[in-house]
Scaffold this active site. Structure first.
Site, PDB file in Angstrom:
ATOM      1  N   GLU A  47     -64.235  22.066   1.885  1.00 14.91           N
ATOM      2  CA  GLU A  47     -63.537  21.638   3.102  1.00 14.91           C
ATOM      3  C   GLU A  47     -64.437  21.962   4.291  1.00 14.91           C
ATOM      4  OE1 GLU A  47     -59.502  22.405   5.724  1.00 14.91           O
ATOM      5  OE2 GLU A  47     -60.712  24.034   4.942  1.00 14.91           O
ATOM      6  N   ASP A  66     -61.508  26.439   0.590  1.00 13.97           N
ATOM      7  CA  ASP A  66     -60.923  26.312   1.917  1.00 13.97           C
ATOM      8  C   ASP A  66     -61.842  26.915   2.982  1.00 13.97           C
ATOM      9  OD1 ASP A  66     -58.576  25.935   3.774  1.00 13.97           O
ATOM     10  OD2 ASP A  66     -58.861  28.100   3.946  1.00 13.97           O
TER      11      ASP A  66
END
Length: 704
Positions: free
Chosen positions: A417, A356
């Site tokens: 990401e 993330d």
């Protein structure tokens, strides 16, 4: 002429645009390689150890560990700012002097060994509450949850009233720990397709409540298997005190979220998924950490700069997320984070990670403000003066990829990401890349929502759609998706809701003819998903519920909604109701996944697009010997439409979005065969002719 350093030659051969920046790339790789050398030689005698041994030894020595043979418990903690440390808990009636950690070494590590009780039991009972108390240089005392704690739980209402809402650390040492019985699924990253089902355990029920690991195992895993996905990406597993953070404000990095059940129940979930041939990826948050002090890492040893950049440096806090930022250049931070990955691979048998917030890690501006407006100019990534890349964070990501691929050779999946498009992110470490296997194609959902919001159907530009779906770096794989959890959050809408809005509440019944809005919405929902799946990347991702057009948004219980769970759930019952059209979308999604499983188009060379016709609103392309035909025209259907194709032969239909069971109109005769004509058309050696109705997609394959 550019002098290309050897350690990035492979990357530059892949992407010649890197040539002017080869020296910068080389320096960035050199930093990671230097750290790798330092870590692999961080032994008492300087001899070599593997990166995975370092990471494994770290999680096995730091924190609390019970030895089943000797019944001893060891505890090790790194707290360089503390003068003294004491282990306290239910086991010693919270005595702050009886169990002092001794032997603070030169690096700031404290250790203690607790011998078994006279009756032979462990000195600390299983699942009992525990904390560490530090005495700071000024004589003050602070209580913390051990940094490597493997279980933390929400306090009872009574405890919360008396001591506050901070989570409670627990000593997890079950008498019968879960034993994995199923091997990891066979998966080759180089050839196998990745069809990812993104899921959050807590919202995985139609009921307004927190779903458990056990319920997910029993009710949701069979659904994912039925749909044909071969990987699950689990969100919100790392412990987070604030449920509404969606799991992205992590407090306890080694603890699996206790809201959903026990560590053993999570292990059973993953083992069951493996028995179904499904990989399990962890949505790992190493980009930042919660600001919580009592139950988090913030101010852990009384200083603000132990795990994080100091506040005074201006780099210690995220400007938008209200969270702390790791100092990746510190050896002990590298140990903590690398060990964290190894822990989840070994202890829980995760098969890989979705990292993330990679954009936030990569740049000192965190992708926020003017610095976050990326145009694609290579200077923004690689210029010495203009790139603002955090070299230490980048080096950490390289090491993280080294570790995961060393631990799971030929199997591991790592996904970044990153919204910035950083070059070399998904090239192998061995040639000068960062080492990720995939990056998320984050521009795709934005494109679809912008189209639906701002353009009439007859204004959709086929060329623009194709450009966005195919605009990716050569040799760097992407995970395509038309919506993820981001698009489902409150304040935004799912694709289905953008397409059909309030009509979803009244017109999804099969007991009456579909309205114009519903008919259009169902048709476009299928086409958008199929063209994204087949043209947009080398892997595919779907957020749970969106496969059947889940209505409404996601909103976790919080003060603004009266702590309601009404929107923190997934209404799977809608897809199971034979009287509602959600089942049509669900069945189409299943057929799409199974068609890919059978014919394999994802992990193959990029498609050849032979037609982007603005007037006809037609898109035609070939990928892995399959022929994809899309008619986006809102009203026009075409008979005997000429379509170019490279390989001669007889073609047949393998997927048809117009089937009645998919909410279509059954206008296609699926037993039809299509014979090629040996004449060039649209730069292809042959053509065939098809009937292609309005808002229908077909996939054709050569008959064997």
């Amino acid at each position: 002429m550019y002098n290309i350093p050897d350690n990035v030659k492979g990357a530059v051969e892949f992407d010649p645009w890197l040539k002017p920046f080869a020296d910068v790339l080389s320096e960035r790789r050199y930093l990671a390689d230097k750290w790798l050398y330092d870590i692999t030689h961080a032994t008492p005698d300087g001899s070599y150890q593997s990166l995975s041994k370092f990471a494994r030894d770290s999680y096995k020595s730091y924190g609390l560990h019970a030895n089943p043979e000797t019944k001893e418990i060891t505890y090790k903690e790194w707290a360089p700012n503390a003068e003294r440390a004491f282990l306290v808990g239910d086991f010693n009636n919270w005595d702050t002097t009886s169990h002092e950690l001794k032997n603070k070494d030169e690096f700031g590590n404290f250790t203690i060994t607790l011998h078994p009780l006279p009756n032979g039991d462990f000195a600390i009972p299983h699942d009992s509450k525990i904390k560490v108390m530090f005495i700071l240089p000024d004589g003050s005392k602070i209580f913390r949850l051990p940094a490597w704690i493997t279980r933390a739980t929400q306090p009872s209402k009574e405890t919360s009233k008396q001591f506050g809402p901070a989570y409670e650390g627990r000593f997890w040492n079950p008498e019968n720990p879960y034993k994995f019985v199923h091997p990891r699924p066979k998966f080759s990253e180089s050839v196998d397709s990745l069809r990812i089902y993104e899921a959050h355990v807590g919202i995985s029920s139609p009921e307004p409540k927190i779903t458990t690991y056990k319920e997910f195992t029993e009710k949701v895993l069979p659904r994912i298997k039925y749909l044909g996905y071969d990987a699950i990406q689990l969100m919100a597993i790392m412990e987070h005190a604030y449920y509404a953070s969606f799991g992205y404000q992590v407090t306890n990095f080694f603890a699996a979220s206790s809201r959903f059940g026990t560590p053993e129940e999570l292990k059973e979930l993953i083992d069951t998924a493996h028995s179904m041939g499904i990989l399990v990826l962890l949505d790992v948050v190493h980009s930042h950490a919660s600001k919580n002090v009592e139950d988090g890492l913030n101010m852990f040893d009384g200083s603000d700069h132990q795990y994080f950049h100091s506040i005074s440096s201006g780099r210690g806090e995220h400007p938008l997320w209200d969270s702390r930022l790791f100092n990746y250049g510190k050896f002990e931070v590298q140990r903590f984070l690398l060990a964290n990955l190894a822990f989840y691979v070994d202890v829980y048998q995760f098969d890989g990670f979705r990292f993330d917030g990679v954009t936030s890690m990569l740049y000192v501006h965190h992708g926020v403000g003017a610095g976050g407006s990326f145009s694609g100019d290579y200077n923004e990534y690689l210029s010495r003066d203009r790139s603002f890349v955090d070299h230490e964070a980048l080096a950490y990501l390289m090491l993280a990829n080294d570790l995961v691929h060393e631990m799971l050779p030929n199997l591991a999946v790592t996904v970044a990401e990153d919204v910035s498009g950083y070059p070399t992110l998904c090239l192998p470490r061995s040639i000068g890349g960062t080492g990720f296997d995939y990056r998320l194609a984050m521009a795709l959902p934005d494109m679809w929502i912008k189209l639906i919001k701002e353009k009439k159907d007859d204004e959709w530009e086929m060329g623009s759609i194709v450009y966005t779906l195919t605009n990716r770096r050569y040799g760097e794989k992407v995970v395509a998706y038309c919506e993820s959890h981001d698009q489902a959050l409150v304040g935004d809408k799912t694709l289905a809701f953008w397409l059909m809005d309030a009509a979803m509440y009244t017109d999804m019944t099969v007991l009456k003819e579909p309205s114009i809005v519903i008919d259009r919405g169902i048709a476009l929902h299928k086409m958008i998903r199929l063209i994204t799946h087949s043209l947009g990347g080398e892997a595919y991702l779907n957020f749970e519920g969106n496969e059947f057009g889940h209505p409404e948004w996601l909103d976790f219980p919080n003060v603004n909604n009266g702590d309601s769970y009404k929107y923190a759930r997934r209404q799977f019952n809608l897809a199971d109701d034979p009287l509602l059209r959600y089942q049509n979308l669900n069945e189409f999604d299943r057929s799409m996944q199974l068609c890919e499983k059978r014919h394999k188009w994802l992990n193959t060379k990029q498609a050849y697009v032979s037609l982007k016709h603005e007037g006809d609103k037609m898109i035609v392309f070939e990928r892995n010997n399959l022929l994809f035909i899309f008619n986006f025209h809102p009203t026009n259907s075409y008979s005997d439409y000429r379509v170019g194709v490279e390989k001669a032969g007889t073609y047949h239909i393998v997927l048809n979005s117009d089937r009645a069971e998919f909410g279509g109109h059954n206008r296609i005769n699926e037993s039809s065969e299509f014979f090629t004509t040996d004449l060039e058309w649209n730069n292809r050696k042959n053509f065939l002719q098809v009937y292609i109705p309005s808002r229908v997609a077909l996939v054709l394959a050569l008959k064997e």
